[in-house]
Write an enzyme that holds these catalytic residues in place. Sequence first.
Site, PDB file in Angstrom:
ATOM      1  N   ARG A 236      -9.427   0.410   9.163  1.00 28.99           N
ATOM      2  CA  ARG A 236      -8.961  -0.948   9.427  1.00 28.99           C
ATOM      3  C   ARG A 236     -10.019  -1.775  10.140  1.00 28.99           C
ATOM      4  NH1 ARG A 236      -3.062   0.151   9.322  1.00 28.99           N
ATOM      5  NH2 ARG A 236      -1.895  -1.757   9.631  1.00 28.99           N
TER       6      ARG A 236
ATOM      7  N   ARG B 230      11.560  -1.692  10.959  1.00 26.18           N
ATOM      8  CA  ARG B 230      10.493  -1.304  11.894  1.00 26.18           C
ATOM      9  C   ARG B 230      10.415  -2.301  13.047  1.00 26.18           C
ATOM     10  NH1 ARG B 230       5.035  -0.007   8.574  1.00 26.18           N
ATOM     11  NH2 ARG B 230       4.207  -1.137  10.353  1.00 26.18           N
TER      12      ARG B 230
ATOM     13  N   ARG C 221      11.809  -6.272   5.032  1.00 26.76           N
ATOM     14  CA  ARG C 221      11.545  -4.864   4.695  1.00 26.76           C
ATOM     15  C   ARG C 221      12.419  -3.919   5.519  1.00 26.76           C
ATOM     16  NH1 ARG C 221       5.492  -2.410   4.975  1.00 26.76           N
ATOM     17  NH2 ARG C 221       5.696  -2.688   7.214  1.00 26.76           N
TER      18      ARG C 221
ATOM     19  N   ARG D  78      -0.033  -9.488  13.226  1.00 24.79           N
ATOM     20  CA  ARG D  78      -0.641  -8.437  12.379  1.00 24.79           C
ATOM     21  C   ARG D  78      -1.488  -9.067  11.282  1.00 24.79           C
ATOM     22  NH1 ARG D  78       4.571  -5.452  10.780  1.00 24.79           N
ATOM     23  NH2 ARG D  78       3.293  -4.041   9.559  1.00 24.79           N
TER      24      ARG D  78
ATOM     25  N   LYS E  58       0.837  -1.207   0.000  1.00 27.52           N
ATOM     26  CA  LYS E  58       0.000   0.000   0.000  1.00 27.52           C
ATOM     27  C   LYS E  58       0.873   1.259   0.000  1.00 27.52           C
ATOM     28  CE  LYS E  58      -2.244  -1.101   3.824  1.00 27.52           C
ATOM     29  NZ  LYS E  58      -1.607  -2.401   4.187  1.00 27.52           N
TER      30      LYS E  58
END
Length: 208
Positions: free
Chosen positions: A88, A154, A127, A165, A13
């Site tokens: 969400r 992160r 990532r 998640r 996204k």
Amino acid sequence: MNIVLLGAPGAGKGTQAALLVEEFGTPHISTGDILRAAVKEQSELGLKAKGYMDAGNLVPDELIIDLMRERFQQPDTAKGVILDGFPRTTTQAVALDTMMAELERPLDAALLIDVEPEVIINRLCSRRMCKECGYIGTAADASCPKCGGEMYQRDDDNEATVRNRLDVYATSTSPLIDYYRGCNKLVVVDGDRDPKEVYVDVKAGLGL
Ligand code: AMP
């Protein structure tokens, strides 16, 4: 354009939003980015949100809805918004509909970037993000290819948190796919490809 980007964490996204911003200049509003900045500043919102974020759980709806109501007061949103990571939950989606109706700015589309969970786990664990410009890269990027800044991982991109998640996404966020399908706003693109190829479908799906 007023659009919602839907998809599991790591679906792409943020990457697709960055490409849309580069080409169209529409403001990109990422609730995750706003919350991470609040945590860094140790603001009241950041202090409230941190525990939920570290565990990979959702920050309570009231906090997020208040945050977005405030963000929509800023004049840059009048030319459209690319919403990334909001809504969400169904409660947030209903609140968004109310906000947009009050502002007389109807939502054009909810774009689902569709990627299988196994692909996501690998993607998120490798990532890396740029500390300076927010560029989203991978563990192969020693420094940011865009600005030369330092890349970091992160806190919530570790395997245990990523799995939580994804569970949270399946339970709380994926019902939004049917919600937007029911409003005839849903556009689906296959996100398991090179981001530039995905972007071609994103633009076609949005009629851009
Ligand atoms: P993201 O950068 O979108 O992956 O968001 C990172 C984290 O911020 C999520 O795992 C949640 O803890 C929190 N968060 C971001 N957006 C929302 C939202 N709309 N509702 C609840 N929590 C959110």
